[in-house]
Design an enzyme around this catalytic site. Structure first.
Site, PDB file in Angstrom:
ATOM      1  N   CYS A  86     -21.255  17.987  31.619  1.00  0.00           N
ATOM      2  CA  CYS A  86     -20.872  18.833  32.751  1.00  0.00           C
ATOM      3  C   CYS A  86     -19.415  19.261  32.640  1.00  0.00           C
ATOM      4  O   CYS A  86     -18.730  18.887  31.698  1.00  0.00           O
ATOM      5  CB  CYS A  86     -21.062  18.076  34.056  1.00  0.00           C
ATOM      6  SG  CYS A  86     -19.998  16.619  34.114  1.00  0.00           S
ATOM      7  N   ASP A 502      17.283  -3.381 -12.967  1.00  0.00           N
ATOM      8  CA  ASP A 502      16.778  -4.714 -12.667  1.00  0.00           C
ATOM      9  C   ASP A 502      15.855  -5.067 -13.836  1.00  0.00           C
ATOM     10  O   ASP A 502      15.195  -4.190 -14.382  1.00  0.00           O
ATOM     11  CB  ASP A 502      15.997  -4.647 -11.348  1.00  0.00           C
ATOM     12  CG  ASP A 502      15.221  -5.896 -11.090  1.00  0.00           C
ATOM     13  OD1 ASP A 502      15.823  -6.969 -11.205  1.00  0.00           O
ATOM     14  OD2 ASP A 502      14.022  -5.800 -10.779  1.00  0.00           O
ATOM     15  N   ASP A 701      12.465  -2.520  -8.313  1.00  0.00           N
ATOM     16  CA  ASP A 701      11.096  -2.298  -7.852  1.00  0.00           C
ATOM     17  C   ASP A 701      11.018  -2.141  -6.331  1.00  0.00           C
ATOM     18  O   ASP A 701       9.949  -2.017  -5.763  1.00  0.00           O
ATOM     19  CB  ASP A 701      10.137  -3.386  -8.355  1.00  0.00           C
ATOM     20  CG  ASP A 701      10.601  -4.777  -7.983  1.00  0.00           C
ATOM     21  OD1 ASP A 701      11.509  -4.865  -7.128  1.00  0.00           O
ATOM     22  OD2 ASP A 701      10.083  -5.750  -8.529  1.00  0.00           O
TER      23      ASP A 701
END
Lengths: 807, 42
Positions: A86, A502, A701
């Site tokens: 509705c 690293d 990383d």
């Protein structure tokens, strides 16, 4: 990084013509309360705003942009809505959608069971809207309207400009023809009387001036209303001067000989035609500069096969929800990020990692959307969908980098902001000098010089010089697997003098493997390894995992230890098959009074070779050594050599002991290694190098190296482009290969060189062009052609970056 | 794009036709002097 309380929003804008427009919007937005930073990119046609959501809102930005005379482009999505019964249902959905941040307007049609939502794609995704509808208890299916998206909008705009160009070209040709008759060297060319008639010329020039040229008047009006000036002001002034002077002359000519009047209708019409042509080229070239993004987007799968209500159904990618079960057949693309729950296959992840060898994956492994399932059938649980997938994150980083401003651009922006009023002043002075001194009383002559100065001085090329290069450069870099987070990083990277690497995961694979097994006296190697492997089986230490894997790979079956104790910093103590085992360092052996004198030499040799050696004692007696080592990436040596050839100092930083660090450094060709550094000490070491006057790039990383990455002038995260790495670093190297460092530096060098060429050309063009025009060596139509050419040449020069080779 | 080209050509033809009508019925019969115009521009 954005402050926790601050939000960032990106709004696509239409209607900007030059750098003055973008800096006006930038200023306007920056002045709003609660806005911390606003930056507008002319080439991308996008505003990026950092703001405090408690003080201001996106609606306020949109209003401000519209007040300034521009508009915010929004996308439209259409949905099929199921389950409405509705008007109350449709009202509820409408209200719910309208409340979502980023939704401009949502309209639901109950009879057609459809919903149309106008939204800002930077703020909200289709999935969010579908989720909202589903939360309200209904179902939504997407019906994307291709014409309404931003790319479609740009295409349409280009088509419209093309039409306008053709229109003004057709009307300008007769005017140009009439002009040809004016010059002595072309006077042999026949010109029909008709085209020499001032009223015919007026009739041809008027539509070009006011219909096609309306955009310049509108732009100029908006700019002046906001007390600023842009390229439109110059074009409107220049062409209007020519047009209205001609009109005045035409009116004067009524009743006299029509062919004796001095007319400049052709000047205004040809100018507008050329400027529109220039804009057309520019728009096309700008479209091409976002090709990198299009390529990335093209990697995505279009549909996904999901399990819903016990049935396998194919749905558009946009409708996939987190937690849903997806089926992927061999040869298909993985639609979203997820976890394998059934099946195994080799996956081609080369599009994201650059790794050409397919990776074997099985149940429990994670998969990334857009990678290709090579050979097995997979059942996947979706963990990340829509804008959260790895590919979407990559696209976002590239888009943001393309849209960000390099510091070098701020100077160009400042100059182009004050350029227009200065040019208008120069033009007026030129007019007066010509009218009073050079050619006294000759209004037409002085007017011609004024028009030429106004037109040649448009700072369009200046405004485009930097953003187009940044767009093309960062796009090309992304194709090489280098993601720059912003224009400033792209600019700074070429100044790097020192690269700090690293060790673990950067120079090496970061995955240790079992390399050496030494047994004492009569101890049998197989039994020795069975005991060691069984003892280490319980340990979660990465070195223990490497030992267990190495032993299992030899086909040795392991037992479960009866007792197990991990002694942090020393090693382990375990009971296997009735035997007491000690595995670990010299200190562990000392602690339990095990004599390891005979192993001293072997230990030292192993360590000098870059290996980590662990002593093993069985029932209180020394029994042997197991050694593990992290393997060096195949590409590391070449990549470091490349960096050294570029004149860059390469330093390795590691927590390993000096002997091991030196051994690895020597193997890959690094001169200097800083050893025995704790993760928190890495940032200190980087600072020390910076204090020596070096520009340092730290490569790690991205997880334990975060502080060092932040301290370095440039932080590079090496990995596969996942969230953590991309958050912390300035640059993400998607290929886990050190060659990407040299690629990033070279790409930065090439981009900066390209920007400098562009700025040199744009500045030089304006500074040379103005005096040439003021001295009367440049006809207005030539000035127009030169202006159009300058913008196009700058964009084309930037596009060369898209084909640049950096290997 | 075709629409734009068509509109421009139609307009051009209209202007030319207008001039032709004017030229046929109302224009004064004066000789055309390109030279004067050329001088003006020089």
């Amino acid at each position: 990084m954005v402050d926790a309380a601050l939000k960032e929003v990106h709004l696509p804008i239409s209607g900007m013509t030059c750098a003055a427009c973008s800096s006006r919007i930038e200023k306007g937005l920056s002045k709003l309360d609660g806005v911390q930073e606003a930056s507008v990119n002319l080439a991308l046609e996008k505003a990026s705003i950092k703001y405090n959501p408690e003080v201001t809102s996106v609606e306020a930005f949109e209003k401000k942009i519209e007040d300034l005379g521009y508009s915010v482009v929004s996308e439209k999505a259409e949905f099929e809505l199921l389950g409405m019964t509705c008007a109350a249902c449709s009202g509820r959905i409408e209200k719910g959608l309208n409340k979502l941040p980023g939704v401009k307007q949502a309209v639901v049609n109950l009879a057609l069971e459809t919903g149309t939502v106008e939204y800002n794609p930077e703020q909200i995704s289709i999935q969010d809207m579908i989720m909202k509808v589903e939360n309200l208890g209904y179902q939504a299916k997407v019906k994307m309207d291709k014409d309404q998206d931003i790319a479609g909008y740009r295409e349409k705009e280009i088509e419209k400009q093309k039409g306008k160009f053709i229109f003004s070209l057709i009307l300008s040709i007769p005017l140009f023809w009439s002009m040809v008759g004016h010059f002595e060297f072309t006077s042999f060319i026949y010109v029909p009387d008709m085209f020499m008639n001032p009223w015919v010329q007026l009739a041809l020039a008027a539509p070009v001036q006011f219909f096609i040229g309306k955009q310049f008047y509108v732009g100029a009006y908006k700019a002046l209303k906001n007390k600023s000036a842009n390229m439109d002001v110059l074009v409107a002034l220049g062409t209007s001067a020519a047009f209205f002077y001609s009109l005045y002359q035409s009116i004067l000519s009524i009743g006299s000989s029509a062919h004796m009047v001095e007319l400049y209708y052709e000047t205004s019409a040809i100018l507008i035609t050329l400027i529109i042509l220039g804009k057309l080229f520019e728009a096309r070239a700008k479209g091409r500069s976002s090709e990198a993004i299009k390529k990335l987007m093209g990697l995505q799968a279009k549909t996904a096969t999901v399990l819903r209500e016990g049935e396998e159904i194919e749905i558009p990618l946009e409708e996939v929800i987190t937690g849903e079960i997806i089926f992927v057949k061999p040869g298909e693309k993985i639609p979203v990020d997820g976890e394998i729950i059934e099946g195994q296959s080799a996956l081609d992840e080369s599009m994201l990692t650059g790794e050409s060898v397919p990776v074997d994956k099985t149940a429990g492994d994670t998969v990334i959307g857009s990678t290709i399932n090579k050979n097995g059938f997979l059942k996947i649980k979706a963990t990340k969908v829509g804008k959260d997938t790895a590919l979407s994150q990559i696209i976002k980083v590239v888009e943001e980098a393309q849209g960000s401003k390099a510091p070098i651009q701020r100077m160009a922006d400042r100059i182009s902001g004050i350029f227009v009023p200065i040019v208008v002043a120069i033009a007026v002075v030129t007019f007066l000098v010509w009218y009073i001194w050079v050619s006294p009383g000759n209004f037409a002559d002085a007017l011609e010089k004024l028009i030429a100065v106004l037109v040649i001085a448009c700072p369009c090329a200046l405004g485009l010089a930097t953003p187009t290069s940044i767009m093309a450069g960062s796009g090309r870099a992304a194709e090489y697997g280098v993601l720059f987070k912003g224009g400033e990083h792209l600019e700074l990277t070429h100044e790097i003098t020192t690269v700090v690497l690293d060790k673990t995961g950067t120079v090496t694979h970061g995955k240790p493997v079992l390399t050496d097994v030494i047994t004492e006296g009569s101890v049998e190697e197989r039994i020795f390894l069975q005991l060691v492997g069984s003892a280490e089986k319980q340990s979660e230490h990465p070195l223990a995992e490497a030992i267990v894997k190495g032993i299992k790979d030899k086909g040795i079956t392991l037992f479960n230890p009866v007792e197990f104790e991990a002694i942090p910093g020393y090693g382990i103590k375990a009971k296997v098959d009735g035997k007491e085992l000690l595995i670990g360092t010299r200190r562990l052996m000392d602690k339990y009074d095990v004599n390891v004198q005979s192993a001293k030499l072997e230990m030292e040799t192993l360590e000098e070779n870059g290996k980590t050696a662990m002593l093993v004692a069985v029932d209180g007696k020394y029994a042997g050594i197991v050694a593990v080592a992290d393997t060096i990436k195949e590409t590391s040596r070449d990549a470091i050599n490349r960096l050294r050839k570029l004149g860059i100092e390469v330093i390795m930083i590691t927590g390993d002991n000096k002997r091991t660090a030196q051994a690895i450094a020597e193997e890959v060709g690094i001169d200097s290694a800083i050893a025995e550094v704790l993760p928190e000490g890495k940032a200190e070491e980087v600072k020390k190098l910076q204090n020596q006057g070096k520009k340092v790039a730290m490569v790690g990383d991205g997880i334990n190296d975060a502080p060092a990455l932040a301290v370095a002038d440039i932080g590079m995260a090496i990995g596969t482009g996942t969230d953590v790495a991309m958050e912390t670093a300035d640059i993400t190297l998607m290929r886990g290969d050190l060659n990407s460092i040299a690629d990033a530096i070279l790409m930065s060098k090439k981009t900066i060189r390209n920007i400098k060429q562009n700025l040199f050309w744009a500045f030089g063009y304006n500074t040379l062009g103005i005096p040439v025009a003021a001295l009367g060596f440049l006809a207005p139509w030539l000035a127009g052609a030169a202006m159009a050419f300058s913008s196009v040449s700058v964009v084309l020069n930037a596009l060369r970056l898209q084909r640049v080779k950096i290997k | 794009m075709k629409k734009w080209a068509g509109a421009a050509i139609a307009y051009l033809v209209l202007v030319m036709a207008g001039y032709a009508v004017y030229d046929t019925f109302w224009a004064t019969q004066e000789p055309v002097s390109h030279d004067i115009e050329m001088e003006n521009h020089e």
